[in-house]
Scaffold this motif. Structure first.
Motif, PDB file in Angstrom:
ATOM      1  N   GLU A 321      79.095  42.081  79.631  1.00 58.75           N
ATOM      2  CA  GLU A 321      79.958  40.832  79.767  1.00 58.75           C
ATOM      3  C   GLU A 321      78.903  39.397  79.700  1.00 58.75           C
ATOM      4  OE1 GLU A 321      82.851  37.030  80.968  1.00 58.75           O
ATOM      5  OE2 GLU A 321      83.199  38.341  81.409  1.00 58.75           O
ATOM      6  N   ALA A 322      77.749  38.140  78.783  1.00 64.63           N
ATOM      7  CA  ALA A 322      77.376  37.995  79.311  1.00 64.63           C
ATOM      8  C   ALA A 322      77.478  36.236  79.199  1.00 64.63           C
ATOM      9  CB  ALA A 322      76.390  37.665  77.616  1.00 64.63           C
ATOM     10  N   TRP A 323      76.868  35.652  80.227  1.00 65.34           N
ATOM     11  CA  TRP A 323      77.253  34.295  80.363  1.00 65.34           C
ATOM     12  C   TRP A 323      75.822  33.337  79.772  1.00 65.34           C
ATOM     13  CZ3 TRP A 323      81.776  31.603  82.186  1.00 65.34           C
ATOM     14  CH2 TRP A 323      82.846  32.540  83.254  1.00 65.34           C
ATOM     15  N   TYR A 324      76.652  31.731  79.035  1.00 62.75           N
ATOM     16  CA  TYR A 324      75.523  30.794  78.669  1.00 62.75           C
ATOM     17  C   TYR A 324      74.545  31.344  77.748  1.00 62.75           C
ATOM     18  CZ  TYR A 324      77.807  29.378  83.226  1.00 62.75           C
ATOM     19  OH  TYR A 324      78.715  29.828  83.827  1.00 62.75           O
ATOM     20  N   GLN A 325      73.848  31.497  77.927  1.00 71.18           N
ATOM     21  CA  GLN A 325      72.233  31.039  76.567  1.00 71.18           C
ATOM     22  C   GLN A 325      71.401  32.143  77.529  1.00 71.18           C
ATOM     23  OE1 GLN A 325      71.132  27.586  75.223  1.00 71.18           O
ATOM     24  NE2 GLN A 325      71.342  26.616  76.853  1.00 71.18           N
ATOM     25  N   PHE A 326      70.209  32.824  76.893  1.00 69.69           N
ATOM     26  CA  PHE A 326      68.597  32.537  76.993  1.00 69.69           C
ATOM     27  C   PHE A 326      67.546  31.633  77.650  1.00 69.69           C
ATOM     28  CE2 PHE A 326      69.781  36.085  73.968  1.00 69.69           C
ATOM     29  CZ  PHE A 326      69.585  37.081  75.234  1.00 69.69           C
ATOM     30  N   ALA A 327      67.291  31.581  78.799  1.00 70.71           N
ATOM     31  CA  ALA A 327      66.091  30.636  79.039  1.00 70.71           C
ATOM     32  C   ALA A 327      64.838  29.738  78.238  1.00 70.71           C
ATOM     33  CB  ALA A 327      65.821  31.409  80.714  1.00 70.71           C
ATOM     34  N   SER A 328      65.259  29.337  77.847  1.00 73.10           N
ATOM     35  CA  SER A 328      64.217  28.284  77.145  1.00 73.10           C
ATOM     36  C   SER A 328      63.091  27.967  77.646  1.00 73.10           C
ATOM     37  CB  SER A 328      65.216  26.746  77.156  1.00 73.10           C
ATOM     38  OG  SER A 328      65.157  26.239  78.526  1.00 73.10           O
ATOM     39  N   SER A 329      62.992  28.410  80.069  1.00 72.45           N
ATOM     40  CA  SER A 329      61.724  28.102  80.322  1.00 72.45           C
ATOM     41  C   SER A 329      60.702  29.250  80.181  1.00 72.45           C
ATOM     42  CB  SER A 329      62.443  28.265  82.261  1.00 72.45           C
ATOM     43  OG  SER A 329      61.215  27.562  82.962  1.00 72.45           O
ATOM     44  N   PRO A 330      59.580  28.352  80.522  1.00 72.32           N
ATOM     45  CA  PRO A 330      58.904  29.884  80.242  1.00 72.32           C
ATOM     46  C   PRO A 330      57.899  30.417  80.915  1.00 72.32           C
ATOM     47  CG  PRO A 330      57.380  27.656  80.186  1.00 72.32           C
ATOM     48  CD  PRO A 330      58.854  27.732  80.095  1.00 72.32           C
ATOM     49  N   SER A 331      58.593  30.217  82.015  1.00 71.29           N
ATOM     50  CA  SER A 331      58.346  30.263  83.729  1.00 71.29           C
ATOM     51  C   SER A 331      59.061  32.244  83.317  1.00 71.29           C
ATOM     52  CB  SER A 331      58.127  30.201  84.942  1.00 71.29           C
ATOM     53  OG  SER A 331      59.797  29.389  84.917  1.00 71.29           O
ATOM     54  N   MET A 332      59.791  32.320  82.676  1.00 67.16           N
ATOM     55  CA  MET A 332      60.776  33.071  83.098  1.00 67.16           C
ATOM     56  C   MET A 332      61.108  34.033  82.991  1.00 67.16           C
ATOM     57  SD  MET A 332      63.885  32.712  84.566  1.00 67.16           S
ATOM     58  CE  MET A 332      64.832  33.341  84.682  1.00 67.16           C
ATOM     59  N   ILE A 333      60.500  35.680  83.630  1.00 70.33           N
ATOM     60  CA  ILE A 333      59.309  36.527  83.374  1.00 70.33           C
ATOM     61  C   ILE A 333      60.606  36.953  82.399  1.00 70.33           C
ATOM     62  CG2 ILE A 333      58.552  37.048  85.767  1.00 70.33           C
ATOM     63  CD1 ILE A 333      60.987  38.865  86.756  1.00 70.33           C
ATOM     64  N   THR A 334      60.323  38.510  81.824  1.00 69.14           N
ATOM     65  CA  THR A 334      60.474  39.576  80.726  1.00 69.14           C
ATOM     66  C   THR A 334      60.894  41.059  80.821  1.00 69.14           C
ATOM     67  OG1 THR A 334      58.657  39.887  80.001  1.00 69.14           O
ATOM     68  CG2 THR A 334      59.354  38.046  78.783  1.00 69.14           C
ATOM     69  N   PHE A 335      60.592  41.497  82.284  1.00 67.02           N
ATOM     70  CA  PHE A 335      60.775  42.691  83.156  1.00 67.02           C
ATOM     71  C   PHE A 335      60.771  43.853  81.898  1.00 67.02           C
ATOM     72  CE2 PHE A 335      64.336  39.094  84.169  1.00 67.02           C
ATOM     73  CZ  PHE A 335      64.038  39.469  85.810  1.00 67.02           C
ATOM     74  N   GLU A 336      60.267  43.787  81.112  1.00 65.89           N
ATOM     75  CA  GLU A 336      58.796  44.856  80.587  1.00 65.89           C
ATOM     76  C   GLU A 336      58.978  45.324  81.610  1.00 65.89           C
ATOM     77  OE1 GLU A 336      60.651  42.607  77.234  1.00 65.89           O
ATOM     78  OE2 GLU A 336      60.432  42.271  78.798  1.00 65.89           O
TER      79      GLU A 336
END
Length: 584
Positions: A321-336
């Motif tokens: 289950e997914a909620w809301y939307q992907f972050a628009s903030s450039p400071s969020m990390i990508t986890f790769e």
């Protein structure tokens, strides 16, 4: 219990000493307590009219009702005696005792230390042993000025709540000081607890949070809502996965949310930027070998690619289950880079349940890429999409393809969106031959009988499943003030009789012969949220009369309920006012 009765003055001195509580509640005599206790009372309430007691003779004194109530007040901490003895004397005693009995709920709620002490005092009594089995969930709301959550397992050990399966912790702030070791020792006595939920809690570090989770030996479900860390992991630091894994190795379900979204603040709060989100996601990923159900706040991720990389760790995942939307903030990390990558190819999950909640059209289109292959849809049984806006033609088309690929496996569908009924807003069900539950909710619908008629025709004419047991269709009518000026405030010209007959022919298809009579969870519901247009009675009356005419065949069969939700009341229609096939 009735809050008008001041109970704290009855709490014995032993309650203020957690150590003494532990000795009394966990001794070897617990089996004897259960054996000696009276039979478990039934906690069902009946409508018994009040009557003054009838005495066997007129020579003795007659007690006033106030005296009965006063006697019962002395038994505030003996709910079993109130329910079993006092309520069975006569209607006068019943009402005196009923006033003090707790509501027929299955949870304990503590917002103060005094409330915790009162519950502990009640549960410690040997006479209340049957009462302990009544509770299924425990809610602890910590108080910032007078904190008490750090002692609740000592006041109420797990042995006192043998049927408890869910614990909810709210507003904890252990960012500067953690509870004593005895807290975790007593918390481990809650062996029946399978679900732990934390709301708006703050911890000093990830190991402190993990210690609370690991103290529950049989935990299977974990839900975290805005849980933050004072000292999260430093960027780039890979934690020890063994240390982050749940001790019980039984954790199957995880829900992870940031702060509640607001329109003006679409991203998660600053507490979740970077390291904190990374730390929580690391902890969840450490249990990927056992987790089969996962709910995530999309605002933790910068892109679909980051989410896809994260989900690759959960090899047994079947429900997402997914909620809301992907972050628009450039400071969020990508986890790769922050989560160790597997050497195998990224797996394709075979979903049994796939849910998108409060997502915009754009994010929904991206997330449907997780369902692009026949393998990913081959086991799909439950599919739910709740959009925050109108669906694009592309999204409707993609959703229809997913439904067609899932075919006969799909048993439940929920579709919720804002609607412009001049456009196609619902996906096709033509390939779902085993559908059992259908839930369609359309918002911002123009209060036009013809447009509602068209939407109903589009949904009902597309159904091909003979297994259908429950249909729920809900229209939230738009306020007249936001409609185009040419919509008009008077009833529109209604469809001709042929259109009504065509709709009756749809309802009379053989495919609907198996629809059950309407019960609490079966049959058909068509609901209208009237809301702000209730002032225009002509519009509402027109829609109501038109819907009765449309659904007359099903009203006659007793399989449908029409419901109109007003601002302060509900009107239900379960039968046609005239004989079947009444003409409009």
């Amino acid at each position: 219990m009735n809050e008008s009765v001041h109970k704290t003055e009855h709490v014995e001195d032993q309650i203020s000493d957690p150590a003494s509580i532990s000795d009394k509640l966990t001794g070897e005599d617990s089996g004897k307590e259960e054996k000696d206790a009276e039979a478990e009372p039934e906690w069902n309430w009946f409508d018994i009219p009040f009557r003054q007691p009838i005495y066997s003779c007129d020579t003795g004194p007659r007690f006033p009702q106030e005296l009965f109530e006063r006697i019962c007040e002395f038994l505030w901490d003996e709910p079993v005696q109130l329910a079993v003895s006092c309520t069975r004397i006569c209607p006068a005693w019943y009402h005196a005792a009923r006033r003090l009995l707790p509501l027929p709920e299955w949870k304990i709620t503590c917002r103060t230390r005094e409330a915790l002490q009162d519950h502990a005092h009640t549960l410690i009594s040997r006479r209340n042993a049957p009462y302990r089995k009544r509770f299924k969930s425990l809610w602890i709301y910590d108080n910032a000025s007078k904190p008490f959550a750090h002692v609740w397992p000592m006041f109420i050990p797990g042995s006192m709540l043998p049927e408890l399966w869910s614990v909810h912790l709210v507003n904890l702030d252990w960012s500067t000081k953690m509870p004593h070791d005895s807290f975790f020792i007593h918390l481990s006595s809650y062996t029946s607890v399978l679900n732990l939920q934390m709301y708006h809690c703050r911890f000093r570090s990830l190991p402190d949070l993990r210690r609370v989770i690991n103290a529950l030996p049989n935990l299977m479900s974990l839900e975290l809502y805005k849980v933050t860390l004072q000292h999260p992991l430093r960027p780039g630091l890979v934690p020890d996965y063994i240390a982050l894994r749940a001790r019980s190795h039984k954790l199957e379900s995880v829900d992870l949310y940031g702060s509640n979204p607001r329109q003006e603040y679409p991203d998660v709060s600053s507490d979740y930027q970077g390291p904190t989100a990374q730390a929580l996601l690391h902890m969840v990923a450490a249990n990927s070998s056992t987790v089969t159900r996962l709910t995530l706040d999309l605002r933790f991720f910068a892109s679909l690619s980051a989410l896809w990389h994260y989900l690759a760790h959960f090899r047994r995942l079947a429900s997402f289950e997914a909620w809301y939307q992907f972050a628009s903030s450039p400071s969020m990390i990508t986890f790769e880079e922050t989560i160790p990558a597997h050497t195998e190819d990224t797996p394709i999950h075979s979903w049994s349940k796939f849910t998108l909640t409060e997502v915009p059209d754009r994010s929904a289109l991206q997330l449907l890429q997780l369902l692009v292959t026949p393998k990913s849809c081959s086991e799909l049984e439950e599919f739910q999409i709740h959009l925050t806006d109108r669906p694009s033609a592309t999204l409707v088309s993609c959703t229809s393809r997913v439904l067609h690929t899932s075919g006969h496996r799909l048993s439940g569908l929920m579709w919720r969106c804002s609607a412009d009924l001049d456009l196609e807003v619902t996906p096709s069900l033509a390939g779902n031959t085993s559908l059992q539950r259908l839930d369609i909710r359309l918002q911002d619908v123009a209060p036009s009988p013809q447009k509602i008629h068209s939407a109903l025709t589009a949904v009902l004419s597309d159904i091909v499943s003979v297994d259908l047991q429950h249909v729920y269709i809900r229209f939230t009518l738009a306020c007249l003030e936001v409609l185009p000026q040419d919509h008009g405030r008077t009833p529109a010209v209604l469809d001709p009789a042929e259109s009504i007959s065509a709709f009756h022919a749809i309802l009379s298809r053989e495919i609907f012969n198996g629809l059950p009579l309407r019960t609490a969870d079966k049959g058909v519901w068509v609901v209208f949220d009237v809301g702000d247009i209730h002032g225009n009675l002509a519009v509402v009356a027109t829609i109501k009369a038109y819907m009765i005419t449309l659904f007359t065949p099903w009203l006659d069969r007793g399989i449908v309920e029409l419901r109109f939700n007003w601002m302060d009341s509900v009107e239900t229609i379960t039968c046609a006012p005239t004989s079947k096939y009444a003409q409009w």
